[in-house]
Design an enzyme around this catalytic site. Structure first.
Site, PDB file in Angstrom:
ATOM      1  N   LYS A  14       0.810  -1.146   0.034  1.00  0.00           N
ATOM      2  CA  LYS A  14       0.093  -0.017   0.070  1.00  0.00           C
ATOM      3  C   LYS A  14       0.733   1.353  -0.018  1.00  0.00           C
ATOM      4  O   LYS A  14       0.544   2.381  -0.851  1.00  0.00           O
ATOM      5  CB  LYS A  14      -1.148  -0.050   1.214  1.00  0.00           C
ATOM      6  CG  LYS A  14      -1.901  -1.095   1.107  1.00  0.00           C
ATOM      7  CD  LYS A  14      -2.731  -1.011   2.448  1.00  0.00           C
ATOM      8  CE  LYS A  14      -3.780  -2.545   2.073  1.00  0.00           C
ATOM      9  NZ  LYS A  14      -4.561  -2.679   3.343  1.00  0.00           N
ATOM     10  N   ASN A  47      -5.152   1.977  -1.225  1.00  0.00           N
ATOM     11  CA  ASN A  47      -5.566   0.454  -1.299  1.00  0.00           C
ATOM     12  C   ASN A  47      -6.468   0.406  -2.557  1.00  0.00           C
ATOM     13  O   ASN A  47      -7.102  -0.727  -2.878  1.00  0.00           O
ATOM     14  CB  ASN A  47      -6.072   0.104  -0.090  1.00  0.00           C
ATOM     15  CG  ASN A  47      -7.634   0.584   0.234  1.00  0.00           C
ATOM     16  OD1 ASN A  47      -8.040   1.598  -0.012  1.00  0.00           O
ATOM     17  ND2 ASN A  47      -8.562  -0.311   0.958  1.00  0.00           N
ATOM     18  N   GLY A  73       0.505   0.078   5.779  1.00  0.00           N
ATOM     19  CA  GLY A  73      -0.469   0.600   5.051  1.00  0.00           C
ATOM     20  C   GLY A  73      -1.797   0.692   5.363  1.00  0.00           C
ATOM     21  O   GLY A  73      -2.450   1.522   5.744  1.00  0.00           O
ATOM     22  N   ALA A  74      -2.420  -0.452   6.172  1.00  0.00           N
ATOM     23  CA  ALA A  74      -3.586  -0.435   6.862  1.00  0.00           C
ATOM     24  C   ALA A  74      -3.652   0.318   8.231  1.00  0.00           C
ATOM     25  O   ALA A  74      -4.413   1.377   8.533  1.00  0.00           O
ATOM     26  CB  ALA A  74      -4.117  -1.833   7.135  1.00  0.00           C
ATOM     27  N   GLY A  79     -11.960  -8.497  11.390  1.00  0.00           N
ATOM     28  CA  GLY A  79     -11.361  -7.961  10.305  1.00  0.00           C
ATOM     29  C   GLY A  79     -12.219  -7.508   9.176  1.00  0.00           C
ATOM     30  O   GLY A  79     -12.097  -6.762   8.214  1.00  0.00           O
TER      31      GLY A  79
END
Length: 285
Positions: A83, A104, A147-148, A256
């Site tokens: 990402k 993303n 990234g997340a 998640g």
């Protein structure tokens, strides 16, 4: 004889006019985007397909550049660990993606440029709120500044988190994220090698730990205060060892899958799928 019911989990046909979308990751076995977007294409009557593409970090830039030269490719989704690299390769990015330092999702614009966006953070926060765990005014510990994690950090502060503590072994990554967050939410985010878990209202695992059965927990559950919410961003397995252990100890948990489930409408708007469903021919095709 019972009638045959078509399977809308995948396109019924692929032809020379089929539009392409790709999701890039390493690994890709865990990605759920194809199982969500391909049925959406089918329901909307759009001749398109989303395919998983397994690419290692060393090859990511080359694969990305090759895909963006493909004339019938309309969009790219990006998952772990690409990402941040995708943000650097995008022609332009949204303010939210810039604050997160990662994208993303990317779409081809009418002029051929690729615009990057990040929906991880808002998707996560929507899932958190829907489950009844409001981040506003809360003390939150976020494990993982990739990234997340970066996107979730920005979204949590935007949603009113009182204090956010970041923890990641990559100190440079934490410092970079803190600098970006400080521009928008001064004084509300810190980085700690050993965060005060006993003071947290919500703890989020945004690391890859938990994807494999033998992974250790990313933090000690015994250090948490009673009723502290434990959230995980890992999609597969749905019930990670962390969440199982947290639930056994009486902690509310957030899976998640919620993060991606709440991104579907965002993807639909970002990729202008309703325009395609109405028969609007995108200018770049």
């Amino acid at each position: 004889m019972e009638p045959v019911v078509p399977d809308v989990s995948a396109p019924t046909r692929i032809s020379g006019s089929t539009r392409l979308y790709a999701v890039l990751g390493d690994p890709v076995e865990q990605v759920r985007a194809p199982s969500l977007l391909n049925p959406l294409f089918a329901r909307l009557g759009i001749d398109a397909v989303l395919l998983p593409v397994h690419v290692e970090p060393v090859d990511f830039a080359g694969v990305f550049h090759g895909l963006t030269q493909t004339k019938n490719l309309d969009g790219i989704l990006v998952t772990i660990p690409h990402k941040a690299a995708a943000l650097r390769l995008a022609d332009e990015v949204s303010p939210a993606a810039a604050a997160a330092g990662a994208v993303n999702a990317l779409r081809r614009e009418p002029d051929g440029r690729w615009r990057g966006e990040n929906f991880d953070g808002i998707g996560f926060v929507r899932g958190l709120i829907e489950a009844g765990h409001l981040p506003a005014g809360k003390r939150i510990v976020l494990m993982g500044a990739g990234g997340a994690g970066s996107a979730i950090a920005a979204a949590l502060l935007s949603a009113g988190a009182a204090q956010l503590t970041l923890c990641d072994p990559d100190v440079a990554k934490v410092h970079g994220l803190l600098a970006r967050l400080e521009e928008h939410w001064p004084g509300r985010a810190t980085g700690e090698a050993k965060p005060a878990l006993d003071e947290a209202d919500i703890v989020v695992n945004a690391t890859p730990l938990g994807m494999r059965a033998d992974d250790p927990h990313p933090f000690s559950l015994r250090a948490l205060a009673p009723r502290c919410v434990v959230a995980d961003v890992i999609m597969k397995p749905r019930e990670t060892a962390l969440l199982r252990s947290a639930a056994a100890l009486g902690h509310p948990v957030l899976h998640g899958a919620h993060m991606l489930d709440h991104q579907l409408d965002l993807y639909r708007a970002f990729f202008r799928l309703d325009e395609s469903a109405r028969g609007c021919e995108p200018p770049h095709r």
